[in-house]
Structures are given as structure tokens and as C-alpha cells.
Design a protein around this motif. Structure first.
Motif, PDB file in Angstrom:
ATOM      1  N   ALA A  45      -4.064   1.570   8.609  1.00 18.12           N
ATOM      2  CA  ALA A  45      -3.562   2.845   9.114  1.00 18.12           C
ATOM      3  C   ALA A  45      -3.096   3.753   7.980  1.00 18.12           C
ATOM      4  O   ALA A  45      -3.125   4.983   8.104  1.00 18.12           O
ATOM      5  N   ILE A  46      -2.673   3.150   6.865  1.00 18.89           N
ATOM      6  CA  ILE A  46      -2.322   3.932   5.674  1.00 18.89           C
ATOM      7  C   ILE A  46      -3.543   4.120   4.785  1.00 18.89           C
ATOM      8  O   ILE A  46      -3.857   5.233   4.353  1.00 18.89           O
ATOM      9  N   TYR A  47      -4.246   3.033   4.518  1.00 22.36           N
ATOM     10  CA  TYR A  47      -5.381   3.055   3.592  1.00 22.36           C
ATOM     11  C   TYR A  47      -6.443   4.074   4.013  1.00 22.36           C
ATOM     12  O   TYR A  47      -6.989   4.807   3.178  1.00 22.36           O
ATOM     13  N   ALA A  48      -6.738   4.139   5.315  1.00 17.32           N
ATOM     14  CA  ALA A  48      -7.843   4.976   5.793  1.00 17.32           C
ATOM     15  C   ALA A  48      -7.402   6.367   6.228  1.00 17.32           C
ATOM     16  O   ALA A  48      -8.244   7.190   6.590  1.00 17.32           O
ATOM     17  N   ASN A  49      -6.109   6.646   6.183  1.00 18.41           N
ATOM     18  CA  ASN A  49      -5.625   7.915   6.731  1.00 18.41           C
ATOM     19  C   ASN A  49      -6.151   9.132   5.987  1.00 18.41           C
ATOM     20  O   ASN A  49      -6.291  10.208   6.568  1.00 18.41           O
TER      21      ASN A  49
ATOM     22  N   VAL B  79       0.868  -1.173   0.000  1.00 19.35           N
ATOM     23  CA  VAL B  79       0.000   0.000   0.000  1.00 19.35           C
ATOM     24  C   VAL B  79       0.907   1.226   0.000  1.00 19.35           C
ATOM     25  O   VAL B  79       1.964   1.229   0.639  1.00 19.35           O
ATOM     26  N   SER B  80       0.508   2.259  -0.738  1.00 17.53           N
ATOM     27  CA  SER B  80       1.386   3.410  -0.956  1.00 17.53           C
ATOM     28  C   SER B  80       0.861   4.670  -0.290  1.00 17.53           C
ATOM     29  O   SER B  80      -0.349   4.862  -0.138  1.00 17.53           O
TER      30      SER B  80
ATOM     31  N   PRO C 184       0.812   4.003  -7.265  1.00 19.21           N
ATOM     32  CA  PRO C 184       0.956   5.337  -6.656  1.00 19.21           C
ATOM     33  C   PRO C 184      -0.276   5.721  -5.858  1.00 19.21           C
ATOM     34  O   PRO C 184      -1.401   5.342  -6.197  1.00 19.21           O
ATOM     35  N   ALA C 185      -0.061   6.445  -4.766  1.00 22.09           N
ATOM     36  CA  ALA C 185      -1.174   6.889  -3.927  1.00 22.09           C
ATOM     37  C   ALA C 185      -2.125   7.754  -4.738  1.00 22.09           C
ATOM     38  O   ALA C 185      -1.708   8.521  -5.609  1.00 22.09           O
TER      39      ALA C 185
ATOM     40  N   VAL D 284       6.161   3.445   0.180  1.00 24.48           N
ATOM     41  CA  VAL D 284       5.284   2.298  -0.015  1.00 24.48           C
ATOM     42  C   VAL D 284       5.589   1.289   1.083  1.00 24.48           C
ATOM     43  O   VAL D 284       6.747   1.105   1.474  1.00 24.48           O
ATOM     44  N   ALA D 285       4.540   0.667   1.618  1.00 21.58           N
ATOM     45  CA  ALA D 285       4.693  -0.368   2.642  1.00 21.58           C
ATOM     46  C   ALA D 285       4.489  -1.732   2.003  1.00 21.58           C
ATOM     47  O   ALA D 285       3.478  -1.964   1.334  1.00 21.58           O
ATOM     48  N   LEU D 286       5.461  -2.620   2.199  1.00 21.19           N
ATOM     49  CA  LEU D 286       5.357  -3.998   1.723  1.00 21.19           C
ATOM     50  C   LEU D 286       4.995  -4.903   2.891  1.00 21.19           C
ATOM     51  O   LEU D 286       5.477  -4.713   4.013  1.00 21.19           O
ATOM     52  N   PHE D 287       4.187  -5.926   2.600  1.00 17.89           N
ATOM     53  CA  PHE D 287       3.789  -6.904   3.608  1.00 17.89           C
ATOM     54  C   PHE D 287       4.422  -8.237   3.220  1.00 17.89           C
ATOM     55  O   PHE D 287       4.136  -8.784   2.151  1.00 17.89           O
TER      56      PHE D 287
END
Length: 550
Positions: free
Chosen positions: A344-348, A169-170, A259-260, A175-178
Motif C-alpha cells: 500500500a506504500i510501495y505502490a502508491n 518502507v518509507s 529515504p523515499a 517510515v513503516a517498520l514491520f
């Protein structure tokens, strides 16, 4: 001379018979153990820089109606087949039938398993055939609509769930990798400088590499390279993975860099949202959403962990009734912490505060007990009223309710059916200011690490409490044996950590109802929320979906 030849021939034949008998004796009485799908070596037969390529192998010429894909071996011998984003399957074709075709004319039915976003990809699941469990390397199947058997070429090895970049998720800056398989246990994290992110080329040779800034749990955050560094190949899709710098080894990846989103006209953020991970909660969801919406939750985000009940239908009905409910398909097993990090990133960009509770948990304040009606300001009144307070997380203690003599799911809902609990509170749940979440996204049991300068506030049970309807009727509770969602909690059917607080006291390792379950965990009757919700909502008839068995 002839006698010598006959003697040599007989001796040779006897030796062959003897050695053959030894071989069969060894394999009959000392068979190779079946390999566990959850304890496999990390890619023992493949090149360290194995690049994921969708499984083409000239399939169209070899297997009719085959579909380019890549496959991953999940726990319990399930195979996840991810269709190439370059060949999307039309929705009216997804119903199938589809088949996972393995070498040696071995096949397994493939069932639709949902969709991965960014880019859009259809997924299927099939069982890995038992006959192949003892044969390494494990081959990837070919996904096909044709049941015809074919002689397949050498298949690439199945990717392993315990060594995989599975999502990303960016933000505007990174970007955060899981990633599974690198930070193996809670508290045991490898240094960020041991890794680099690889954009583009899977083999790590020609890809664009950037610095990894944090490495905690399953989350690795990376710098974003300049867009000019990317070629226009792949239809704009950019694969992203992680390289272990010292070994020069790239982790296989299903993730793409997206990209976000840039919002032309910024919408005001919702003050309070709620996020949870769900599995088959259709019969519980409406009660939970209606209640929390009435006391102040503006938006609900559900991470769906492979539900196969009527969840989609119930959510559609709630949306039609005016509730803001979003489902994110999150099929990854034992990744609750990662899912919350993702949120926490997606909904920010859309939520200021996020409440992390489960669907069997209801927040209320004893100060509301005399209120004739619910108010949208009730939950929001629990939040800090001044930004200068630097409070980034509000913690609310939990009361755990027992079965309360219920032998099946209460027709009127959990708040009406369960009224007896343990006397002492246990653990807590949190409402988190998303802008205050630490860059690491580190979280444990619904509780986030905060940025430096922010602090936590724990509420007393006189001000707010979470009613956790944890130990429900056995028919409902036994589903917890399916698989624990936390990456760091042992599944209940594994005979490990018997004293863990996550385990239920007196519960064994199999889903068999313990003696006296109906009366367990009943130390104090507590009907405060039961009376409150009855006054607010009436309950003259069961709420929709509450009494249905899925």
C-alpha cells in the motif's frame, strides 16, 4: 589410623559412584525435551539492548573465506543468514558451495535464498543442526566457503524470528517498520506511545529517537528525523529499530532506513494494478496475468514468498511479451498482511487502485458473457466513476470451486479444468483506492481499513464475482499444508481451531488425500467463465507453462 583413612576413601568413592549413577539415570530416563523452534523464549540470555552487529569475530583469521553476516532462527529450524551490506557477494560467487559453521565443529550446507533490497544484501539458508537443539543459547553460525573445521570463539546468539524488526518502507513523511513479537494476535494491539523508533545506533543509547504514530498488526509507523541528525558513517546506511520505552529495550533489527524516492519527472499512475503473494505459482501465473491484463489490469506486483520453481523465468517471458510484472522478494514466513501493508506504500506512487486477489482467483462480470472480445475497460468499469462518491474499496464476492474430478493440474488451465463449485458465495476480495487506505495500513483477508470519510461498496454477484479455484486436484491442493501465509491463521498441521473457516471441511491435520476428494465441494456446475475464456483466447493448445510440473 590407616584403617580410618581407607574407610573414608572407600566411603567417598562409593558416594561419587552413587551420585554419578543418579545423574546418568536422570538424563537417560528423563531426557531434556527438544525445544520447539516456533515457541522459543525471547532472547533469554542476551542483554535487553542487544545490538545487531554483523558476525565478524576476526573471522578472516579464524575461518578461511568467511563472510560477515547476521543470522536468524526461522520456524522449522531453518537459519536465515544475511550477508553484511558492506561486503556484497559477486553474483558469480553465489552458487557456492557455502557452509554454515557452528561451534564444536558442527556444520550445515548453506544454500542461496535470494536478496534483500535497500540496502542490497545476499541471503542464505541452512538447517540448524539437530545436535544443537537442546543447547541454549543457540549460536549464530559463521558463513564460509571453506569446508575446513575450525575452533570458533564464542558466537553471538541467534536472533529469533518471533522478536525482530524484519523490514521497512518509507514515504516522504514517515517510515513503516514491520516487527514480529509485539502485537501477537489479531485485534490485540499495543499503544503507539509505548514505543519509539531508533535511527542509527542499535543499542538505543546514541541513536536518534522519534515518535511512533500507529501500532497495528506487525506495522509501526514512525516520524522521520532531520537528516542533519545522522552521521555519515556506515556508507550512508542507517539502521532503524523499535524501542519499548518502558523497558528501555530495543528490538533486534535487520531493517534500514531508506529515504523515499524523489521522482524528478512524475509519471502518470496506472489506474488499476493487482497485488498478490505467491509461492511456486509458475505453472499458473501466465493464465492469470494474460486474463486479467486483457480485462484492464495495467501492472502486476508479486510478493515472492520463497518460490523455488521457474517463477523468475516465467515472469521474464511475460515482461518480454509486454506485460508489466514486478517481483518483490518477500521471504518472511506468515506475513501476508504485512506484505499487503507494504504494498500500500510501495505502490502508491505508481498505482491508483490495487486489486488484492490470489493467483487461483479470476474476476469477471456476468454482463461480459456475450462480449466477443475482452476489453481493457471491463474491470475499470467496476470502479466508481466519480471521486465525489468517496468510495475507497470495492468488494467482490467469491465462488469456491472444487476439484471437479480433476486428478492433476488441467492442461488447459484452471478456468477450463474446474467447473463445479459450492452453491453459496463465501468471503470477498477487494479493489482498494490506495490513497484511501488508513494510516494504520490495517488489513484482514484482502480487505483494508479506510481513512475516515471513505466508504466501501459491495457488488452483487450479478454485477461481478471472483471465481476462486480453491479446492484443486489433490496434487496441487496439498501444497497449502506447507505453511499458511497469514500471521493470524494456524498452520493446517497444527491441531488447533478445527472449526476455523480457513480450514477445508473434512480435511485432517496431515497432507493425506481425503476419501472422495475428486467429487468434493461440487454443488452446482458453473461453466460461464470457462466458455467466456475459451471464446476469447481459443485454447487450441495448452498455454505456455500451464501443463508443466515444477
Amino acid at each position: 589410623m590407616a584403617c580410618n583413612i581407607r574407610t573414608i576413601f572407600v566411603a567417598s568413592l562409593a558416594s561419587i559412584v552413587f551420585l554419578t549413577s543418579l545423574y546418568h539415570h536422570h538424563h537417560l530416563f528423563h531426557p531434556q525435551p527438544i525445544i520447539s523452534s516456533e515457541n522459543l523464549p525471547l532472547h533469554p540470555h542476551i542483554h535487553p539492548n542487544y545490538a545487531i552487529q554483523e558476525h565478524h569475530h576476526h573471522q578472516q583469521q579464524i575461518v578461511p573465506d568467511s563472510i560477515p553476516s547476521v543470522s536468524i532462527l526461522l520456524p522449522a529450524w531453518e537459519v536465515l543468514v544475511v550477508v553484511s551490506p558492506a561486503t556484497p557477494i559477486p553474483p558469480d560467487f553465489i552458487a557456492g558451495p557455502f557452509t554454515c559453521l557452528f561451534p564444536n565443529n558442527v556444520s550445515s550446507p548453506a544454500k542461496p535464498a535470494g536478496f534483500l533490497p535497500a540496502p542490497y544484501r545476499t541471503t542464505f539458508k541452512c538447517d540448524f543442526p539437530t545436535i544443537l537443539h537442546r543447547r541454549l543459547p543457540f549460536p549464530q553460525p559463521i558463513l564460509t566457503r571453506s569446508p575446513e573445521r575450525s575452533t570458533l570463539p564464542q558466537s553471538p546468539e541467534l536472533l529469533r524470528w518471533n522478536f525482530l524488526v524484519y523490514d521497512s518502507v518509507s514515504t516522504e513523511n514517515d517510515v513503516a517498520l514491520f516487527v514480529k513479537g509485539l502485537n501477537h494476535r489479531q485485534g490485540g494491539y499495543r499503544l503507539a506511545n509505548e514505543f519509539r523508533c531508533v535511527f542509527g545506533d542499535d543499542d538505543g543509547v546514541n541513536g536518534v529517537k522519534t515518535t511512533v504514530t500507529t501500532s497495528y498488526q506487525e506495522v509501526f509507523r514512525c516520524r522521520i528525523p532531520e537528516t542533519s541528525a545522522f552521521s555519515n558513517s556506515g556508507g550512508g546506511r542507517i539502521r532503524i529499530s523499535l524501542e519499548m520505552s518502558e523497558q528501555k529495550r530495543v528490538v533486534p533489527s535487520l531493517a534500514y532506513y531508506t529515504p523515499a524516492r524523489k521522482v524528478v519527472v512524475e509519471q502518470p499512475k496506472s489506474l488499476l494494478c493487482a497485488c498478490t503473494m505467491v509461492y511456486n505459482v509458475a505453472k499458473f501465473l501466465k493464465e492469470w496475468v494474460v486474463y486479467h491484463s486483457s480485462i484492464g489490469v495495467d501492472r502486476f506486483i508479486l510478493y515472492d514468498n520463497e518460490s523455488d520453481d521457474d517463477l523468475q523465468r516465467v515472469v521474464q517471458e511475460l515482461v518480454q511479451e509486454g506485460y508489466n510484472v514486478t517481483i518483490l522478494f518477500w521471504l518472511w514466513p506468515k506475513t501476508q498482511e504485512a506484505g499487503f501493508s507494504h504494498s500500500a506504500i510501495y505502490a502508491n506512487t505508481s498505482c491508483s487502485w490495487m486489486m488484492y486477489i490470489d493467483v487461483d482467483e479470476f474476476v469477471y462480470s456476468p454482463s461480459w458473457l456475450n462480449s466477443p472480445n475482452p476489453s481493457h475497460q471491463m474491470l475499470k468499469s467496476l470502479l466508481p466513476q466519480s471521486p465525489s462518491s468517496k468510495i475507497g474499496q470495492v468488494m467482490i464476492s467469491c465462488y469456491e470451486f472444487g476439484p471437479s474430478n480433476q486428478s492433476s493440474h488441467p492442461l488447459m488451465g484452471v478456468t477450463q479444468g474446474y467447473n463445479c463449485r459450492r452453491r453459496s458465495d463465501n468471503r470477498h476480495k477487494s479493489i482498494v483506492l490506495l490513497d484511501a487506505v488508513d494510516e494504520s495500513l490495517l488489513n484482514v483477508i484482502h480487505h483494508f481499513k479506510l481513512k475516515q470519510g471513505y466508504r466501501e461498496m459491495k457488488m452483487s454477484v450479478e454485477d461481478a464475482v471472483v471465481n476462486h479455484y480453491k479446492f484443486q486436484a489433490w496434487s496441487e491442493f496439498k501444497t497449502k499444508f506447507r505453511r499458511r501465509v497469514s500471521a493470524y491463521v494456524v498452520d493446517w498441521m497444527q491441531e488447533m481451531n478445527p472449526e476455523s473457516k480457513d480450514r477445508t471441511p473434512g480435511l485432517g491435520f496431515v497432507p493425506v488425500e481425503p476419501e472422495g476428494w475428486l467429487e468434493k465441494f461440487c454443488e452446482e456446475y458453473d461453466e460461464r467463465l470457462k466458455d467466456l475464456t475459451r471464446r476469447w483466447f481459443g485454447f487450441e493448445s495448452p498455454p505456455a507453462d500451464v501443463g508443466k510440473d515444477e
